[in-house]
Design a protein around this motif. Structure first.
Motif, mmCIF file in Angstrom:
data_model
loop_
_atom_site.group_PDB
_atom_site.id
_atom_site.type_symbol
_atom_site.label_atom_id
_atom_site.label_comp_id
_atom_site.label_asym_id
_atom_site.label_seq_id
_atom_site.Cartn_x
_atom_site.Cartn_y
_atom_site.Cartn_z
ATOM 1 N N GLN A 123 -9.911 8.573 10.070
ATOM 2 C CA GLN A 123 -8.532 8.149 9.694
ATOM 3 C C GLN A 123 -8.552 7.375 8.404
ATOM 4 O O GLN A 123 -7.678 7.384 7.564
ATOM 5 C CB GLN A 123 -8.017 7.568 10.911
ATOM 6 N N MET A 124 -9.271 6.393 8.299
ATOM 7 C CA MET A 124 -9.536 5.449 6.986
ATOM 8 C C MET A 124 -9.661 6.017 5.729
ATOM 9 O O MET A 124 -9.082 5.994 4.745
ATOM 10 C CB MET A 124 -10.709 4.320 7.327
ATOM 11 N N ALA A 125 -10.301 7.192 5.851
ATOM 12 C CA ALA A 125 -10.835 8.047 4.573
ATOM 13 C C ALA A 125 -9.740 8.923 4.200
ATOM 14 O O ALA A 125 -9.319 9.029 3.017
ATOM 15 C CB ALA A 125 -11.796 8.772 5.039
ATOM 16 N N ALA A 126 -8.925 9.299 5.239
ATOM 17 C CA ALA A 126 -7.774 10.185 4.984
ATOM 18 C C ALA A 126 -6.554 9.265 4.443
ATOM 19 O O ALA A 126 -5.919 9.726 3.502
ATOM 20 C CB ALA A 126 -7.328 10.957 6.174
ATOM 21 N N LEU A 127 -6.372 8.195 4.975
ATOM 22 C CA LEU A 127 -5.517 7.243 4.588
ATOM 23 C C LEU A 127 -5.584 6.677 3.232
ATOM 24 O O LEU A 127 -4.873 6.514 2.404
ATOM 25 C CB LEU A 127 -5.147 5.817 5.356
ATOM 26 N N HIS A 128 -7.102 6.493 2.812
ATOM 27 C CA HIS A 128 -7.334 5.845 1.764
ATOM 28 C C HIS A 128 -7.239 7.145 0.604
ATOM 29 O O HIS A 128 -6.449 6.805 -0.410
ATOM 30 C CB HIS A 128 -8.770 5.769 1.554
ATOM 31 N N GLU A 129 -7.336 8.363 0.929
ATOM 32 C CA GLU A 129 -7.186 9.583 -0.119
ATOM 33 C C GLU A 129 -5.476 9.721 -0.436
ATOM 34 O O GLU A 129 -5.149 9.917 -1.358
ATOM 35 C CB GLU A 129 -8.002 10.642 0.525
ATOM 36 N N GLU A 130 -4.916 9.509 1.016
ATOM 37 C CA GLU A 130 -3.361 9.660 0.671
ATOM 38 C C GLU A 130 -2.840 8.555 -0.261
ATOM 39 O O GLU A 130 -2.140 8.920 -1.034
ATOM 40 C CB GLU A 130 -2.618 9.906 2.052
ATOM 41 N N LEU A 131 -3.406 7.311 -0.093
ATOM 42 C CA LEU A 131 -3.083 6.199 -1.041
ATOM 43 C C LEU A 131 -3.453 6.541 -2.572
ATOM 44 O O LEU A 131 -2.541 6.259 -3.261
ATOM 45 C CB LEU A 131 -3.504 4.798 -0.420
ATOM 46 N N ALA A 132 -4.523 7.051 -2.654
ATOM 47 C CA ALA A 132 -4.826 7.525 -3.962
ATOM 48 C C ALA A 132 -3.944 8.428 -4.491
ATOM 49 O O ALA A 132 -3.758 8.357 -5.853
ATOM 50 C CB ALA A 132 -6.445 7.721 -3.868
ATOM 51 N N SER A 133 -3.612 9.365 -3.765
ATOM 52 C CA SER A 133 -2.758 10.349 -4.307
ATOM 53 C C SER A 133 -1.416 9.901 -4.522
ATOM 54 O O SER A 133 -0.786 10.268 -5.493
ATOM 55 C CB SER A 133 -2.774 11.699 -3.134
ATOM 56 N N THR A 134 -0.878 9.043 -3.691
ATOM 57 C CA THR A 134 0.332 8.620 -3.806
ATOM 58 C C THR A 134 0.164 7.554 -5.111
ATOM 59 O O THR A 134 1.516 7.637 -5.922
ATOM 60 C CB THR A 134 0.853 7.713 -2.624
ATOM 61 N N GLU A 135 -0.497 6.668 -5.370
ATOM 62 C CA GLU A 135 -0.645 5.874 -6.620
ATOM 63 C C GLU A 135 -0.700 6.871 -7.799
ATOM 64 O O GLU A 135 -0.139 6.548 -8.949
ATOM 65 C CB GLU A 135 -2.141 5.004 -6.703
ATOM 66 N N ASN A 136 -1.307 8.126 -7.881
ATOM 67 C CA ASN A 136 -1.207 8.861 -9.097
ATOM 68 C C ASN A 136 0.295 9.541 -9.410
ATOM 69 O O ASN A 136 0.591 9.580 -10.326
ATOM 70 C CB ASN A 136 -2.249 10.215 -8.741
ATOM 71 N N ARG A 137 0.857 9.587 -8.031
ATOM 72 C CA ARG A 137 2.325 10.349 -8.130
ATOM 73 C C ARG A 137 3.187 9.247 -8.728
ATOM 74 O O ARG A 137 3.987 9.378 -9.369
ATOM 75 C CB ARG A 137 2.627 10.659 -6.797
ATOM 76 N N ILE A 138 2.790 7.905 -8.390
ATOM 77 C CA ILE A 138 3.614 6.707 -8.932
ATOM 78 C C ILE A 138 3.435 6.787 -10.272
ATOM 79 O O ILE A 138 4.558 6.696 -11.185
ATOM 80 C CB ILE A 138 3.345 5.569 -8.182
ATOM 81 N N ALA A 139 2.372 6.764 -10.840
ATOM 82 C CA ALA A 139 1.903 6.816 -12.012
ATOM 83 C C ALA A 139 2.704 7.691 -13.125
ATOM 84 O O ALA A 139 3.414 7.581 -14.078
ATOM 85 C CB ALA A 139 0.615 6.707 -12.530
ATOM 86 N N PHE A 140 2.626 9.099 -12.604
ATOM 87 C CA PHE A 140 3.332 10.207 -13.025
ATOM 88 C C PHE A 140 4.686 9.842 -13.033
ATOM 89 O O PHE A 140 5.415 10.210 -14.070
ATOM 90 C CB PHE A 140 3.058 11.323 -12.472
ATOM 91 N N SER A 141 5.419 9.477 -11.995
ATOM 92 C CA SER A 141 6.799 9.231 -11.697
ATOM 93 C C SER A 141 7.317 8.106 -12.793
ATOM 94 O O SER A 141 8.370 8.102 -13.357
ATOM 95 C CB SER A 141 7.363 9.035 -10.364
#
Length: 192
Positions: A123-141
């Motif tokens: 669960q922690m690994a999945a959350l960490h991956e989702e947060l990293a993906s969100t950080e990338n989306r924030i940078a693009f946005s």
């Protein structure tokens, strides 16, 4: 002479109308781009409680880290709710709050990476991956938003827009800057 004056006035009116419409389109593009950032920031803010709860199960002794993340998240949510692209102080407050949240998350990630059992938690690994993906989306946005702000501001501040924008209430928009360089420095974690 009268026809020339009427023709000039008509051309001027059409030019002002076209410029006004362009400024409205550009302002809407800025607002839309900011809305995209807002969606990603909300996503990030929604992920954080799950990360903290998962980590709490393994790291009961890290209460100060959890409290720091919760406090930074709360400040970022307040700043996000008050942010407006045409209000420079609110955009600076948002950038600062998000920078603080990023630093607090960095500390949480550093602490969690120091614990093998937490790293192995699915669960922690999945959350960490989702947060990293969100950080990338924030940078693009953020980049898309800043590009829209640049196009809008150039139109508002250059001739002929400068003569129309001010009197018609078009204010320059504020870019959303990246976190300051000191926020990117990874915190040092040491266990005695």
């Amino acid at each position: 002479m009268t026809y020339a004056l009427i023709a000039f006035a008509l051309v001027l009116a059409v030019g002002v109308a076209l410029l006004y419409n362009k400024l409205v389109r550009l302002r809407r593009a800025v607002e839309n781009a900011f809305a995209q950032i807002d969606v990603q920031l909300q996503r990030r803010h929604d992920l954080i409680p799950n990360l903290v709860e998962t980590a709490k199960a393994y790291l009961a002794h890290e209460q100060a880290t959890f409290e720091g993340v919760a406090r930074a998240r709360s400040q970022a949510q307040i700043a996000r709710s008050e942010a407006s692209p045409t209000d420079a102080p609110s955009m600076r407050a948002l950038a600062q709050a998000e920078s603080g949240l990023g630093a607090a998350l960095g500390r949480l990630m550093a602490v969690s990476e120091a614990h093998p059992t937490l790293q192995a938690d699915a669960q922690m690994a999945a959350l960490h991956e989702e947060l990293a993906s969100t950080e990338n989306r924030i940078a693009f946005s953020r980049q898309a938003y800043n590009d829209s702000v640049t196009r809008y501001d150039v139109s508002v501040e250059s001739v002929p827009g400068v003569f129309v924008a001010g009197p018609l209430g078009f204010k320059p928009a504020e870019s959303l800057l990246e976190a300051p360089p000191e926020a990117a420095v990874a915190p040092r974690v040491a266990f005695a």
